[in-house]
Design a protein around this motif. Sequence first.
Motif, mmCIF file in Angstrom:
data_model
loop_
_atom_site.group_PDB
_atom_site.id
_atom_site.type_symbol
_atom_site.label_atom_id
_atom_site.label_comp_id
_atom_site.label_asym_id
_atom_site.label_seq_id
_atom_site.Cartn_x
_atom_site.Cartn_y
_atom_site.Cartn_z
ATOM 1 N N PRO A 28 -3.421 3.773 -1.756
ATOM 2 C CA PRO A 28 -2.251 3.828 -0.870
ATOM 3 C C PRO A 28 -2.448 4.876 0.213
ATOM 4 O O PRO A 28 -3.200 5.837 0.042
ATOM 5 N N THR A 29 -1.745 4.703 1.327
ATOM 6 C CA THR A 29 -1.971 5.564 2.490
ATOM 7 C C THR A 29 -0.870 6.579 2.735
ATOM 8 O O THR A 29 -1.004 7.422 3.619
ATOM 9 N N GLU A 137 1.673 1.078 -2.080
ATOM 10 C CA GLU A 137 1.783 1.507 -0.686
ATOM 11 C C GLU A 137 3.218 1.899 -0.339
ATOM 12 O O GLU A 137 3.471 2.961 0.253
ATOM 13 N N ARG A 340 0.225 -4.604 4.256
ATOM 14 C CA ARG A 340 0.892 -3.330 3.984
ATOM 15 C C ARG A 340 1.601 -2.811 5.237
ATOM 16 O O ARG A 340 2.739 -2.336 5.172
#
Length: 373
Positions: A28-29, A137, A340
Amino acid sequence: MAAASAAVAAVPAPAFAAGPVRLVLPAPTGRHRIGTVALHLVDRSRPDPWVPAERVRELMVQLWYPAHDARRLPLAPWVSPAFAALLNPPGSGYELPLTHARLGAPALPGPRAGWPVVLYSPGFGVERTASTAVAEELASHGYIVVTIDHTHDSPLVEFPGGRVARSAVPPPTGEPGEEERLIAKALAARVADTRFVLDWLARPQRALPSGLWYAVDQRTIGMIGHSLGGTTAAETMLEDRRVKAGVNLDGAMSGRVMTEGLDRPFVLVGSDGHGRAGDETWAAFWAVLRGPRLELQLRDSGHMSFTDYQVLLPQAGIPAEDLAGQLGTIDGERSVRVQRAYLLAWADCWLSGRGGTLLDGPCAAFPEMRFLP
């Protein structure tokens, strides 16, 4: 794949080929660490719709949420042990992925009323963990995501203690109207499941990890669904105004919402070639939407591109030509990155009010996503 058949077909669990490979989900960012917890819920107000001898409806749900640093806690597995054995029998040499979420980590307090909530309903015959990359995310960016296993519709649901409920969807007989009746039954069960989960979320819960129930924003709830899960999102919005905005990922539409419509934001995201021009259910649904609406189409994708299998099956060495029918030809990592971005933009726009311009029109950074008029 035709949209109607894609929405109703039970997707068989893939068998991963042998080899010493650890499959990996995209990281995930967002800036938040993630926690997760799987919970067994019992709705005593109704019997199981697929197995009437079961006098109560049992569900498994999983919450993904912003969490305090909890590196001492283990990372959650992608699927339950029984489902792992189904996907990847012993001796294959493959290891299924771990998630990026810590099991039972204390929840991070949300701003003001808490973190907005996103419900997720998978496709017919698909498990709740099928879009973990999207759930993680959203959680990393400040949302609480609740993924729902629809028991006896999912191929396998594992309850605490190892008890397993398998699919009880009856085999087709070829009778006229059978498919429509089956979908209507599944949709009604899924909407009831989802509304029960909403009721459950509204009650104080002692079994949740520390701080989690207090971190839930009860007033700000959206829903995403893949295939029949997308129809479930729309029909739930019709029946329950607690759900403020929805997304259908590549699912044919059905239910009362087809005639009664919605007055709240809804987004249709189709695989390559799937849109209103070729799917009469989408065209009819679009015509009765009275709130903000948007139709997107992901280039070179397939129906199952909207699941984790988009990235995991290629890692397992399955030839691209064998995957193209379900996953299209888009690169899996890129597909997840684009999805996403747009699902986060949807949540930011209509749940958190953070604004942004990604949903305003085509973006040079994401040429794979078409905006349909």
